[in-house]
Design an enzyme around this catalytic site. Structure first.
Site, PDB file in Angstrom:
ATOM      1  N   TYR A   1     -26.991 -43.048  39.109  1.00 54.09           N
ATOM      2  CA  TYR A   1     -28.042 -43.134  40.128  1.00 54.09           C
ATOM      3  C   TYR A   1     -28.493 -41.773  40.623  1.00 54.09           C
ATOM      4  CZ  TYR A   1     -23.702 -43.015  42.850  1.00 54.09           C
ATOM      5  OH  TYR A   1     -22.459 -42.698  43.322  1.00 54.09           O
ATOM      6  N   LYS A   2     -27.894 -40.689  40.084  1.00 55.11           N
ATOM      7  CA  LYS A   2     -28.328 -39.346  40.494  1.00 55.11           C
ATOM      8  C   LYS A   2     -29.390 -38.865  39.495  1.00 55.11           C
ATOM      9  CE  LYS A   2     -24.018 -38.697  42.965  1.00 55.11           C
ATOM     10  NZ  LYS A   2     -22.621 -38.220  42.934  1.00 55.11           N
TER      11      LYS A   2
ATOM     12  N   PHE B   1     -14.899 -33.947  44.465  1.00 55.02           N
ATOM     13  CA  PHE B   1     -15.543 -34.994  45.243  1.00 55.02           C
ATOM     14  C   PHE B   1     -14.424 -35.912  45.748  1.00 55.02           C
ATOM     15  CE2 PHE B   1     -17.780 -38.987  45.895  1.00 55.02           C
ATOM     16  CZ  PHE B   1     -18.977 -38.581  46.452  1.00 55.02           C
TER      17      PHE B   1
HETATM   18  C1  LIG Z   1     -21.553 -39.089  43.416  1.00 47.78           C
HETATM   19  C2  LIG Z   1     -20.174 -38.842  42.923  1.00 47.78           C
HETATM   20  C3  LIG Z   1     -19.231 -39.878  42.819  1.00 47.78           C
HETATM   21  C4  LIG Z   1     -19.603 -41.247  43.306  1.00 47.78           C
HETATM   22  O1  LIG Z   1     -18.678 -42.231  43.017  1.00 47.78           O
HETATM   23  P1  LIG Z   1     -19.064 -43.758  43.316  1.00 47.78           P
HETATM   24  O2  LIG Z   1     -17.941 -44.526  42.837  1.00 47.78           O
HETATM   25  O3  LIG Z   1     -20.363 -44.014  42.613  1.00 47.78           O
HETATM   26  O4  LIG Z   1     -19.300 -43.885  44.784  1.00 47.78           O
HETATM   27  C5  LIG Z   1     -18.004 -39.589  42.272  1.00 47.78           C
HETATM   28  N1  LIG Z   1     -17.682 -38.340  41.857  1.00 47.78           N
HETATM   29  C6  LIG Z   1     -18.564 -37.316  41.976  1.00 47.78           C
HETATM   30  C7  LIG Z   1     -18.194 -35.950  41.502  1.00 47.78           C
HETATM   31  C8  LIG Z   1     -19.831 -37.531  42.519  1.00 47.78           C
HETATM   32  O5  LIG Z   1     -20.681 -36.532  42.650  1.00 47.78           O
END
Ligand SMILES: *Cc1c(COP(=O)(O)O)cnc(C)c1O
Length: 398
Positions: A220-221, A126
């Site tokens: 939040y997921k 990500f």
């Molecule tokens: C959703 C997600 C994030 C989100 O990071 P935020 O700091 O909450 O924006 C980070 N890493 C992965 C693998 C994700 O799927």
């Protein structure tokens, strides 16, 4: 009625988790985006009303103590712990996943044996994890080595300080071998840092059982904590005494209200805290975690695999030949809780799907993503999603 439709109804009838759906606020759309933003648990608005009216409105400053605001980061961490297979006292909630990736990765390099100058990072990570890792490496004098998770055992070595991996790939839905890869990393004397954003709440993680060093994840997921709800940081107990946070704020001080110029870290998971926690989001998350009462994560996993199997089967049966190809692994051991379909015209297809009440999302340029949240998605929903998708694929010319 088609055979698949009949089977879906039978599967819903047999599904022991089906009643959990009543714990959420839903409508007649099929919501397959719980891997981006989980649905609202039904009882959260009333709880938030109480937090606003009573705890903030009436008690004001007294609530830090009397309403348990001050200790919420550790308390909520202990509620998440059983969902990811951690004993109490190792998870603290606060900040975003991005910020926690930074804390975990810099701390991992400080925990690693002297003289190691490389950080291995999931090559398809990500994006935020990759950006933060690059900056952390620059600050700490390490070199980033991009690596496909499957190649970690052959790549990790005496120069590796830490390895940062995503448990489930956000794009393809591929599940990586956390037990095996953690063992390989630790066998080489490095630290394993896992990002659980797409696995926590969807499948068993087993942090303690598999000897993970550090982990982060969002809430939040699949944990349904609400938009921007705070993330969490896991520091295995064996590392806590030496955990040296790059963000040592006053709320992780051993005696925060002494307001001393010198920093002495608090013992335990509290050491992962930074500044004043975002109480409203934190308490919405805490309330939302009630939906897990009495829920076993292996039952969630079994249903998740049944749903994604069934979706793939329905898509195969209904979709026009050659319009979509699954990029999600067929093997259960390699599948998270989403199905990603490659589709040349993914963008207009997803727009039309949403217009017809099937909500998934899109990863540009050509991936349709469908997240299956076993607490509130059923088999009839799944069959309907595949049927509408097939209609849309037929109607929208590639
Ligand atoms: C959703 C997600 C994030 C989100 O990071 P935020 O700091 O909450 O924006 C980070 N890493 C992965 C693998 C994700 O799927």
């Amino acid at each position: 009625m088609s055979d698949l439709r009949e089977r879906a109804l039978a599967l819903d009838t047999e599904d022991a988790l089906a009643p959990l759906r009543e714990r959420f606020t839903l409508d007649d759309t099929v919501y397959l985006d719980g891997n981006s933003l989980g649905a609202l648990p039904r009882h959260v608005p009333a709880r938030m009303q109480e937090v606003l009216t009573r705890e903030w409105g009436e008690l004001r400053i007294r609530s830090w103590d009397e309403s348990g605001w001050w200790t919420a980061p550790e308390r909520v961490g202990d509620r998440i712990a059983p969902i990811v297979g951690a004993a109490a006292g190792q998870i603290v909630v606060g900040d975003s996943t991005s910020v926690n990736v930074f804390k975990a990765l810099v701390a991992a390099t400080r925990l690693a044996p002297e003289g190691r100058d490389e950080i291995l990072v999931d090559a398809r990570t990500f994006p935020t994890d990759g950006y933060i890792a690059a900056s952390a490496a620059r600050m700490t004098g390490h070199r980033i080595v991009p690596v496909a998770p499957a190649d970690v055992p052959d790549t990790v070595g005496p120069r590796t300080a830490a390895v940062l991996l995503n448990h489930v790939d956000y794009r393809s839905g591929r599940l990586h071998d956390l037990p095996g890869l953690t063992a390989a990393v630790r066998g080489a004397g490095a630290l394993a840092v896992w990002d659980l954003c797409h696995s926590a709440g969807a499948l068993p993680v087993g942090l303690d059982e598999h000897g993970v060093d550090l982990a982060v994840g969002c809430t939040y997921k699949y944990l349904n904590g609400g938009p921007g709800s705070p993330a969490y940081l896991y520091v295995a107990e064996r590392h806590q005494a030496a955990f040296d946070s790059p963000l040592p704020g006053w709320t992780s001080h051993a005696d925060p209200f002494a307001m001393t110029p010198g920093y002495t870290p608090a013992p335990g998971a509290v050491r992962g805290r930074v500044g004043t926690p975002d109480i409203l989001s934190m308490l919405a998350l805490e309330a939302s975690l009630d939906v897990w009462d009495g829920v076993r994560i292996d039952a969630v996993r079994a249903k998740s695999l049944a749903l994604t199997d069934f979706f793939l089967e329905c898509v195969e049966a209904y979709a026009p030949e050659g319009r979509v190809t699954s990029v999600t692994p067929a093997a259960h051991a390699e599948r998270g809780s989403q199905v990603a379909l490659r589709c040349e015209d993914a963008e207009p297809v997803m727009a039309e799907l949403i217009a017809r009440g099937v909500v998934g999302d899109l990863r540009r340029p050509d991936v349709l993503r469908f997240g299956f949240t076993p607490l509130y998605v059923g088999f009839a929903d799944t069959e309907r999603a595949a049927r509408v998708l097939a209609d849309v694929l037929g109607a929208v010319a590639a």
